[in-house]
Each structure stands twice: as C-alpha cells, then as structure tokens.
Scaffold this active site. Sequence first.
Site, short mmCIF file in Angstrom:
data_model
loop_
_atom_site.label_atom_id
_atom_site.label_comp_id
_atom_site.label_asym_id
_atom_site.label_seq_id
_atom_site.Cartn_x
_atom_site.Cartn_y
_atom_site.Cartn_z
CG HIS A 1 45.55 45.78 74.09
ND1 HIS A 1 46.32 45.83 72.85
CD2 HIS A 1 45.97 44.61 74.75
CE1 HIS A 1 46.93 44.96 73.02
NE2 HIS A 1 46.98 44.06 74.09
CG ASP B 1 46.35 40.42 74.71
OD1 ASP B 1 46.60 40.54 73.58
OD2 ASP B 1 46.97 41.36 75.55
CD GLU C 1 50.08 43.88 72.38
OE1 GLU C 1 50.35 44.62 73.40
OE2 GLU C 1 49.50 42.81 72.30
CG HIS D 1 54.70 42.93 72.17
ND1 HIS D 1 55.30 41.80 72.78
CD2 HIS D 1 53.42 43.47 72.81
CE1 HIS D 1 54.20 41.67 74.06
NE2 HIS D 1 53.50 42.66 74.07
CG HIS E 1 54.07 47.18 73.86
ND1 HIS E 1 54.61 46.34 75.13
CD2 HIS E 1 52.85 46.85 73.96
CE1 HIS E 1 53.68 45.58 75.43
NE2 HIS E 1 52.48 45.96 74.99
CG HIS F 1 47.79 48.02 76.14
ND1 HIS F 1 48.03 48.30 74.81
CD2 HIS F 1 48.48 47.16 76.41
CE1 HIS F 1 49.08 47.44 74.43
NE2 HIS F 1 49.20 46.60 75.49
CG ASP G 1 47.31 44.28 78.72
OD1 ASP G 1 46.96 43.57 77.57
OD2 ASP G 1 48.32 44.33 78.75
#
Length: 392
Positions: free
Chosen positions: A20, A22, A123, A150, A191, A212, A320
């Site tokens: 993961h 971003d 996500e 999420h 999540h 993650h 992350d």
Amino acid sequence: MSSLEQARELLREFPVVDGHNDLPWALREQVRYDLDARDIATAQNAHLHTDIPRLREGGVGAQYWSVYVRSDLPDAVPATLEQIDCVRQLIARYGAELRPALTAADMEAGRREGRIASLMGAEGGHSIANSLGTLRGLYELGVRYLTLTHNDNVAWADSATDEPGVGGLSEFGREVVREMNRLGMLVDLSHVAATTMRHALDTSVAPVIFSHSSSRAVCDHPRNIPDDVLERLPGNGGMAMVTFVPKFVLQAAVDWTAAADDNMRAHGFHHLATTPEAMKVHRAFEESNPRPVATVSTVADHLDHMREVAGIDHLGIGGDYDGTAFTPDGLNDVSGYPNLIAELLDRGWSKADLAKLTWGNAVRVLGAAEDVAREERGRRGPSNATLEELDG
C-alpha cells in the site's frame, strides 16, 4: 558483512512487495496530477515519501499503488477512475523503471527485468457505489484488490473506525466478496471491523490480504488485526502486510494522534489531510505536544508477534507511505525497508523467512487468487445482484 549490508544483498534477490502506497492521492492533493511538478524520477524528499531513486534504494520490486479516494467525496467512482489514470500516467512516463502488472507472473517478470512491478488496489467499498458492475469495471482497468471499507462504513460492510452498521458484512457484502473471488480480485481487510474480517474469512474461498495492518495484541488500535483473525490466515492462505503508521504500531501514539486529529478538525482540515497547509498545522501542534516516536524496532515487534500467531508464510509489508503524516525513525520513507530487514536479521530471522516476507508470500497469494478465479468462472457467471435485492 553488517546486517544492513546483508539486508541490501537479500533485497537484490528478493525485493519488497509493498501492499500500500498512497502516492497517487498525494499527487492529486499537492499538484492535481501535474507530474512535471512532482517528477518522481528525481528526489522529492521535501514533498513526498516516494520517488524512484528512493524506491531503488529501498529495494522495492513491486508496489500496489493505492487508488484511494476519500469516503466523503460525493463522486467517488469518477475520482477513483482519475486515480487509476494517474497510475497509468506514472507507468507510461517512467516505463524504464515501472512495469505494469496484473498477475503474479507479471510480478516475476518485473523482477527479472529489474523494473518495479506496478499493481493497483482500491481503498474502500465506496469506490464501487454498491455496484457489482462497477467492481468488474475496476478489475478490467487493472485494480487487483479492494479494501472493503475505509474509515467509514459502507452500506454493506462495517469499518473498524465507525459505529457498527450491519454487524460485519451484509448479504450483499458477502456477494461482493464472492464476486471478487470470481474475478481474481484480492479481498483486502485492512480498515474493516473485526466482525467484517471474520465474515469475509467465512465467505471467501480465495486468500485474503491485509494490505497495511499490524497486530492488535501489540498495539490496541481498531485498525489492527486481532489474534483470532491472524490465527485463521493459514487456513485461508492469506497474508497480513504489516504497516508502519506510528498511530497503529505504538501504543503511546494512539492517544497523541486522537488529540492531533481533533486539532486538525478544529482548524478546518480533514484529519488525514497532508497538504502543505495541513502539515503546518500538524507541525505547530507537534512543537507544543512532542510526538511519541516509533522506530524500526517497534515495527519488528509486530512482525515477531504476527509470525508467532499466523506463521511466516502469511506475512508481508505494507508501509502506507504518502498516506500518513508521520513515519517511524529509520522508516522515514520508501528507502527505509533495508533497515527493517536488518533489524529482523539481528533478531534471528532466517534469509529464507525474510525472502517470504518481502517477496514470496505476496506473489503466492495473488497467484492463488488467480487459480481460484479460474475455478469460480468455470462454475458461474457474473453476479448482477443489487444491494436492494439482497439487503432489502
């Protein structure tokens, strides 16, 4: 040879598959996808955790790029498509370094070529807008995992950081999981609420992932994985990819983060915002309230525990980066993975085990999902069920 030198040597043969990152959202937020303004072929230390030189320094061989969009966006589907387009632009622009990847075989091809295999993960179930047709569309565009929620619930699945809605997965939520199995899209349980984790494991016939997440026994945060869920991964064949986010790995950071998030909201920012203006607010808060600092050792503590509970065949890494304001000392950006591998070597982890952690497990899990999909597609066609039909 030092542990760090040994770690770098191991990563040359078995590079990191990171679950993961971003970067696409950071590019959206900072420069509205202007890749000239954030040319990741050059060092972007002042703006990003991620660029190609640091990916190389960190020994990254495959990356799941998150095509995350915020769950409160009114137009989540087109925003997700823009995120996918960003990843495609990155791969096209930096084709000598980044290789498009859809399969486990593509990942291995990237390793042979010396390019970073680039996959995508969406996500949050809000990105499919309660539509199995949209789910299939994302798969056709290259998305290879979907995180079921999420930070907020969706109509058919409960999030770890929201109030219980449907008690885990609804019947439509289970149908989403079944359709993902049929497609070969990995079910990502980062999540989600623990009830959702358990329902997904009850439903999925393919390996699941946590892209993650860390251990709840080591740091009691709802974003982490309870031991009873970790214990089920061998039976499912899935994997948990430990994350580095301090507020998920260091108990002292949990309370501090709650106060910092309240401060962000008081200043009119979303608590996850990482724009320059938001970061000024973060830094001002930190000056007055020193931040508890996680380290490489903190993350290694999670991996030690997770290995005891789930076994080495079911672990991976999901940093992350560019999705968090803060990182542990020694894992400051994507160049830091060798420091973690060196720490684990010092703790007695074998090179064979580390090769599974960094590379082997993630490739195996995607390949296993592909095998299940071939079987499932032979049994049934696409589902056209709706939320209204199944959940009433």
